[in-house]
Motif scaffolding. Structure first.
Motif, PDB file in Angstrom:
ATOM      1  N   ASN A  97       0.577  -0.852  -0.163  1.00 14.91           N
ATOM      2  CA  ASN A  97       0.088  -0.102  -0.229  1.00 14.91           C
ATOM      3  C   ASN A  97       0.754   1.524   0.210  1.00 14.91           C
ATOM      4  O   ASN A  97       0.142   2.066  -0.884  1.00 14.91           O
ATOM      5  N   GLU A  98       2.012   1.033   0.867  1.00 18.26           N
ATOM      6  CA  GLU A  98       3.104   2.247   0.403  1.00 18.26           C
ATOM      7  C   GLU A  98       3.235   2.850  -1.004  1.00 18.26           C
ATOM      8  O   GLU A  98       3.306   4.011  -1.073  1.00 18.26           O
ATOM      9  N   TYR A  99       3.571   1.820  -1.573  1.00 13.61           N
ATOM     10  CA  TYR A  99       4.911   2.043  -2.947  1.00 13.61           C
ATOM     11  C   TYR A  99       3.504   1.864  -4.054  1.00 13.61           C
ATOM     12  O   TYR A  99       4.644   1.706  -4.890  1.00 13.61           O
ATOM     13  N   ASN A 100       2.256   1.616  -3.546  1.00 10.64           N
ATOM     14  CA  ASN A 100       1.486   1.138  -4.830  1.00 10.64           C
ATOM     15  C   ASN A 100       0.630   2.108  -4.630  1.00 10.64           C
ATOM     16  O   ASN A 100      -0.824   1.816  -5.077  1.00 10.64           O
ATOM     17  N   LYS A 101       0.216   3.732  -3.911  1.00 18.57           N
ATOM     18  CA  LYS A 101      -1.221   4.297  -4.386  1.00 18.57           C
ATOM     19  C   LYS A 101      -2.079   3.762  -3.171  1.00 18.57           C
ATOM     20  O   LYS A 101      -3.415   3.855  -3.311  1.00 18.57           O
ATOM     21  N   GLY A 102      -1.588   3.406  -2.081  1.00 15.02           N
ATOM     22  CA  GLY A 102      -2.837   2.905  -1.186  1.00 15.02           C
ATOM     23  C   GLY A 102      -3.351   1.540  -1.342  1.00 15.02           C
ATOM     24  O   GLY A 102      -4.809   1.442  -1.049  1.00 15.02           O
ATOM     25  N   GLU A 103      -3.083   0.778  -1.993  1.00 18.16           N
ATOM     26  CA  GLU A 103      -4.032  -0.487  -3.106  1.00 18.16           C
ATOM     27  C   GLU A 103      -3.086  -1.620  -3.388  1.00 18.16           C
ATOM     28  O   GLU A 103      -2.190  -1.784  -3.706  1.00 18.16           O
ATOM     29  N   GLY A 104      -4.417  -2.603  -3.861  1.00 17.93           N
ATOM     30  CA  GLY A 104      -2.948  -4.077  -3.857  1.00 17.93           C
ATOM     31  C   GLY A 104      -2.849  -3.753  -5.752  1.00 17.93           C
ATOM     32  O   GLY A 104      -3.055  -2.588  -6.494  1.00 17.93           O
ATOM     33  N   PRO A 105      -3.161  -4.534  -6.193  1.00 19.13           N
ATOM     34  CA  PRO A 105      -3.223  -6.643  -5.384  1.00 19.13           C
ATOM     35  C   PRO A 105      -1.730  -6.509  -4.889  1.00 19.13           C
ATOM     36  O   PRO A 105      -1.155  -5.781  -4.326  1.00 19.13           O
ATOM     37  N   TYR A 106      -2.108  -8.017  -4.169  1.00 23.95           N
ATOM     38  CA  TYR A 106      -0.372  -7.740  -3.409  1.00 23.95           C
ATOM     39  C   TYR A 106      -0.396  -9.852  -3.343  1.00 23.95           C
ATOM     40  O   TYR A 106      -1.154 -10.460  -4.181  1.00 23.95           O
ATOM     41  N   MET A 107       0.912  -9.633  -4.107  1.00 20.38           N
ATOM     42  CA  MET A 107       1.386 -10.886  -4.197  1.00 20.38           C
ATOM     43  C   MET A 107       2.536 -11.142  -3.730  1.00 20.38           C
ATOM     44  O   MET A 107       3.958 -10.080  -3.638  1.00 20.38           O
ATOM     45  N   VAL A 108       3.324 -12.373  -3.631  1.00 23.53           N
ATOM     46  CA  VAL A 108       4.580 -12.787  -3.037  1.00 23.53           C
ATOM     47  C   VAL A 108       4.670 -13.661  -3.966  1.00 23.53           C
ATOM     48  O   VAL A 108       4.615 -14.448  -4.762  1.00 23.53           O
ATOM     49  N   ALA A 109       6.284 -12.395  -5.198  1.00 25.86           N
ATOM     50  CA  ALA A 109       7.053 -13.411  -6.182  1.00 25.86           C
ATOM     51  C   ALA A 109       8.176 -14.523  -5.830  1.00 25.86           C
ATOM     52  O   ALA A 109       7.601 -15.735  -6.500  1.00 25.86           O
ATOM     53  N   GLU A 110       8.218 -14.264  -4.833  1.00 27.74           N
ATOM     54  CA  GLU A 110       9.329 -15.918  -4.140  1.00 27.74           C
ATOM     55  C   GLU A 110       8.674 -15.891  -2.743  1.00 27.74           C
ATOM     56  O   GLU A 110       8.853 -15.770  -2.467  1.00 27.74           O
ATOM     57  N   PHE A 111       7.972 -17.243  -2.944  1.00 31.72           N
ATOM     58  CA  PHE A 111       7.203 -17.713  -2.099  1.00 31.72           C
ATOM     59  C   PHE A 111       8.013 -19.477  -2.458  1.00 31.72           C
ATOM     60  O   PHE A 111       7.694 -20.074  -2.640  1.00 31.72           O
ATOM     61  N   TYR A 112       8.574 -19.724  -1.214  1.00 31.47           N
ATOM     62  CA  TYR A 112      10.274 -20.394  -0.894  1.00 31.47           C
ATOM     63  C   TYR A 112       9.752 -21.836  -0.050  1.00 31.47           C
ATOM     64  O   TYR A 112       9.420 -22.295   0.815  1.00 31.47           O
ATOM     65  N   PRO A 113       9.090 -22.672  -1.043  1.00 32.45           N
ATOM     66  CA  PRO A 113       8.691 -24.613  -0.467  1.00 32.45           C
ATOM     67  C   PRO A 113       9.745 -25.490  -0.667  1.00 32.45           C
ATOM     68  O   PRO A 113       9.857 -26.104  -0.179  1.00 32.45           O
ATOM     69  N   GLY A 114      11.264 -24.777  -0.706  1.00 32.61           N
ATOM     70  CA  GLY A 114      12.723 -25.450  -0.598  1.00 32.61           C
ATOM     71  C   GLY A 114      13.770 -23.585  -0.652  1.00 32.61           C
ATOM     72  O   GLY A 114      13.158 -23.178   0.002  1.00 32.61           O
ATOM     73  N   TRP A 115      15.174 -24.876  -0.607  1.00 29.24           N
ATOM     74  CA  TRP A 115      16.144 -23.619  -0.249  1.00 29.24           C
ATOM     75  C   TRP A 115      17.250 -24.172  -1.239  1.00 29.24           C
ATOM     76  O   TRP A 115      17.347 -25.269  -1.362  1.00 29.24           O
ATOM     77  N   LEU A 116      17.811 -23.467  -1.448  1.00 24.24           N
ATOM     78  CA  LEU A 116      19.203 -23.255  -2.163  1.00 24.24           C
ATOM     79  C   LEU A 116      20.098 -24.301  -1.334  1.00 24.24           C
ATOM     80  O   LEU A 116      20.219 -24.624  -0.279  1.00 24.24           O
ATOM     81  N   ASP A 117      20.887 -24.940  -2.475  1.00 23.54           N
ATOM     82  CA  ASP A 117      22.660 -25.467  -1.911  1.00 23.54           C
ATOM     83  C   ASP A 117      23.470 -25.670  -1.742  1.00 23.54           C
ATOM     84  O   ASP A 117      24.349 -25.294  -3.008  1.00 23.54           O
ATOM     85  N   HIS A 118      24.443 -25.657  -1.157  1.00 26.65           N
ATOM     86  CA  HIS A 118      26.350 -25.664  -0.773  1.00 26.65           C
ATOM     87  C   HIS A 118      26.394 -26.705  -1.234  1.00 26.65           C
ATOM     88  O   HIS A 118      26.162 -27.161  -0.034  1.00 26.65           O
ATOM     89  N   TRP A 119      27.752 -26.960  -1.527  1.00 29.28           N
ATOM     90  CA  TRP A 119      28.959 -27.742  -2.024  1.00 29.28           C
ATOM     91  C   TRP A 119      29.820 -27.623  -0.138  1.00 29.28           C
ATOM     92  O   TRP A 119      30.215 -26.365   0.144  1.00 29.28           O
ATOM     93  N   GLY A 120      29.574 -28.760   0.360  1.00 33.15           N
ATOM     94  CA  GLY A 120      30.191 -29.020   2.032  1.00 33.15           C
ATOM     95  C   GLY A 120      29.284 -28.243   2.692  1.00 33.15           C
ATOM     96  O   GLY A 120      29.641 -28.183   3.881  1.00 33.15           O
ATOM     97  N   GLU A 121      27.703 -27.772   2.701  1.00 32.48           N
ATOM     98  CA  GLU A 121      27.210 -28.002   3.704  1.00 32.48           C
ATOM     99  C   GLU A 121      26.083 -28.763   3.359  1.00 32.48           C
ATOM    100  O   GLU A 121      25.378 -29.084   2.565  1.00 32.48           O
TER     101      GLU A 121
END
Length: 626
Positions: free
Chosen positions: A253-277
């Protein structure tokens, strides 16, 4: 005759009018606080899948899997360095045919959201930038710099030529395009650049997209606390990773003239992985609960990732942290996503599908059949060729007073062998503070040590006798793809080689080993030296095709080619111990395999293909386990 001509003209006019009417029958806009499709509010349920991380033969199956999970849209990054693999060489064929990917998505019944960058992050080499941008005089990436903007415009223009007619405004499935990517986090990390300059840059990227024919709604994507730096005037803001719906509404709302729509462009059902971790797992329960929250509160979302895929070849990038100057990403981009690396429905997939069926009004199709999987019990490796004695001897070296970077050698990826002949003995501490990223050290052809930027190990003791040869085999483990360090991405040896405080100069020989294609060993004799890097070769026959996973758990470190396809890196360090081999890259009858094994501590004679991946087995050095 005149009547016939007039009739033909009338028929052509009618056909053209009909075609245009057919192509222009749908609309999409952001208006009155909603996403409007054909004038009616819709909630976007999207899943992210990157066309470049799966063979094009499998695009349709993966997209059908996304549709069957209950999604109505698919989102993809576009990777500049994937489309321009060499300077001025543009490739939009086969696995790089982004337009065909979009068309198939439309045929499957999915809207398409495009994230063209030019910066994309995505755990991809250099965040999608071509490596040679670092060679352009006066260029600074990701800021308001004219040489950089000129290069971006060339990329956007080429991409627009492929995609602009596939926008919904032209009858296609593309409904939205992202302007830049996660720029707010970069602004936060590059406070040495004035905010005004940052804003000029991001607006310039948006304007280039418009100028080149992108005319669907634009959006930005940032953490909700980073909108100040990442937002663009007049562009719809979305939040990445925001689970708090109240906070999401407040910041949008603060950055879109006080209105929606509302979207989560990255909703994480998992996560990234590194060698050695450790391989990261995300609980099914938490993902389903958050999905239901978004569905109840009419929050649009995009699962990042719904399907991860594979970082084939040298496409994987790297991150960094305070303790680790580089964290190279795995070859597998499985991501613990709902759809596995091989395109299988997981328990997470089934659970999300069930909750989607409970809330959406549109039809969700049946889950498509999985692609067959096969085991290959034993592939015999009947040839091994010593890299030093048989390969390097046929390469003309580049000679310089000091070691040159990969970029200075005009090489993007792979390996470089740095060789120095000593006429006088020297011993003491070898310092390679400029190592980028992994090195094996040899004296007179015998392996004496390993240095590793990932493990923060840049020095070792060394003893070089009279009239000896020092070899340093350096591997580029992937350029950093996220954060302020993205501007420091040279590879190879980027600073002086120091032994016991002395800079080693004079007649360094550099042998380029890009491994851009499968090695040709037809003219090489069979040879093996324990500890020396080697290329193993074999062939195998198949009567039945299917996906498989090459078991690399007995190997050290290297890459594998099958029928000319680079499957990516393996490393006994883990957690990944297998390499995904798509069945569409196999042949009925004869198949070939080459393995470049860097460490080569044990002579290998065979390799096998198994039916399930191993992605969570770490083999940390003893000192790292404490």
């Amino acid at each position: 005759m005149k009547k016939l001509v007039l009739s033909l003209i009338a028929l052509i006019t009618l056909c053209c009018t009909y075609t245009f009417a057919q192509k222009a029958k749908h609309t999409f806009e952001i208006k009155n606080g909603s996403f409007l499709y054909d004038g009616k509010p819709i909630q976007i349920h999207s899943g992210e899948m990157h066309y470049s991380r799966v063979p094009h033969q499998y695009w349709r199956q993966r997209l059908e899997m996304i549709k069957a999970m209950g999604m109505n849209a698919v989102t993809t990054y576009v990777f500049w360095n994937f489309q321009e693999p060499a300077p001025g060489i543009w490739d939009f064929k086969g696995d790089r045919d982004i337009a065909q990917f979009v068309k198939i998505a439309g045929e499957v019944g999915l809207h398409v959201i495009i994230r063209p960058g030019p910066y994309v992050c995505a755990e991809w080499e250099f965040g999608g930038y071509p490596w040679w941008l670092q060679k352009v005089p006066g260029m600074e990436i990701r800021t308001y710099n004219q040489p950089f903007l000129d290069s971006c415009n060339t990329y956007i223009h080429k991409l627009a030529g492929q995609l602009k007619d596939l926008q919904i405004t032209h009858g296609g499935p593309i409904i939205m395009v992202q302007a830049e990517n996660e720029f707010g986090s970069y602004v936060a990390q590059r406070q040495d650049i004035p905010l005004k300059q940052h804003k000029e840059y991001s607006m310039a990227i948006k304007n280039e997209l418009v100028k080149n024919g992108f005319d669907v709604p634009f959006f930005t994507a940032d953490g909700s606390w980073l909108f100040k730096g990442g937002s663009i005037d007049g562009v719809f803001p979305t939040a990445n990773g925001e689970g708090n719906v109240k906070n999401l509404r407040k910041v949008v709302n603060e950055y879109n003239k006080g209105e929606g729509p509302y979207m989560v462009a990255e909703f994480y059902p998992g996560w990234l992985d590194h060698w050695g971790e450790s391989f990261v797992r995300t609980s099914i329960k938490s993902v389903v609960k958050q999905t239901e929250t978004y569905l109840k509160d009419t929050i649009s979302f995009n699962f990042y990732m719904i399907y991860g895929g594979t970082n084939f070849g040298f496409t994987s990038g790297a991150n960094y942290s305070g303790d680790h100057p580089i964290q190279p990403d795995l070859t597998s981009y499985d991501y613990d996503a709902p759809i596995s690396e091989a395109g299988w429905a997981t328990p997470k997939y089934d659970s999300i599908r069930a909750i989607m069926k409970k809330y959406v009004s549109y039809n969700i199709p049946e889950v498509p059949k999985a692609i067959p999987v096969i085991a290959i019990p034993s592939i015999q490796l009947n040839k091994s060729v010593d890299l030093f004695n048989n390969i390097v001897s046929h390469i003309q070296p580049i000679i310089a007073d000091t070691p040159m970077t990969f970029e200075g050698l005009n090489q993007g990826y792979g390996y470089v062998l740095y060789r120095k002949h000593f006429t006088q003995p020297i011993s003491g501490k070898l310092d390679l503070k400029g190592l980028r990223d992994y090195a094996l050290i040899y004296v007179n052809g015998k392996k004496v040590g390993e240095l590793n930027r990932q493990a923060n190990k840049f020095s070792m003791n060394i003893d070089i006798p009279f009239n000896a040869t020092l070899d340093i085999l350096v591997e580029n483990m992937g350029r950093i793809n996220y954060g302020g360090e993205i501007v420091h991405n040279l590879k190879g040896i980027i600073s002086p080689v120091i032994i016991e405080g002395n800079e080693i100069t004079g007649d360094w020989e550099m042998y380029k080993l890009p491994m851009s294609e499968a090695p040709d060993l037809s003219k090489q004799s069979n040879s093996y030296t324990a500890g020396n890097p080697a290329i193993y070769e074999g062939s195998f026959k198949l009567s039945k095709l299917g996906d498989t996973f090459l078991d690399m758990s007995k190997w050290g470190k290297g890459i594998v080619f099958v029928n000319g396809h680079n499957l990516g890196r393996y490393w006994k360090l883990g957690p990944q111990q297998t390499l995904y081999l798509p069945g569409c890259w196999l042949n009925k009858g004869k198949n070939t395999i080459e393995v470049f094994e860097q460490q080569n501590d044990i002579k290998q004679t065979e390799i096998s293909g198994i039916t399930t991946p191993i992605l969570d087995k770490l083999n940390l050095p003893q000192e790292d386990k404490n």
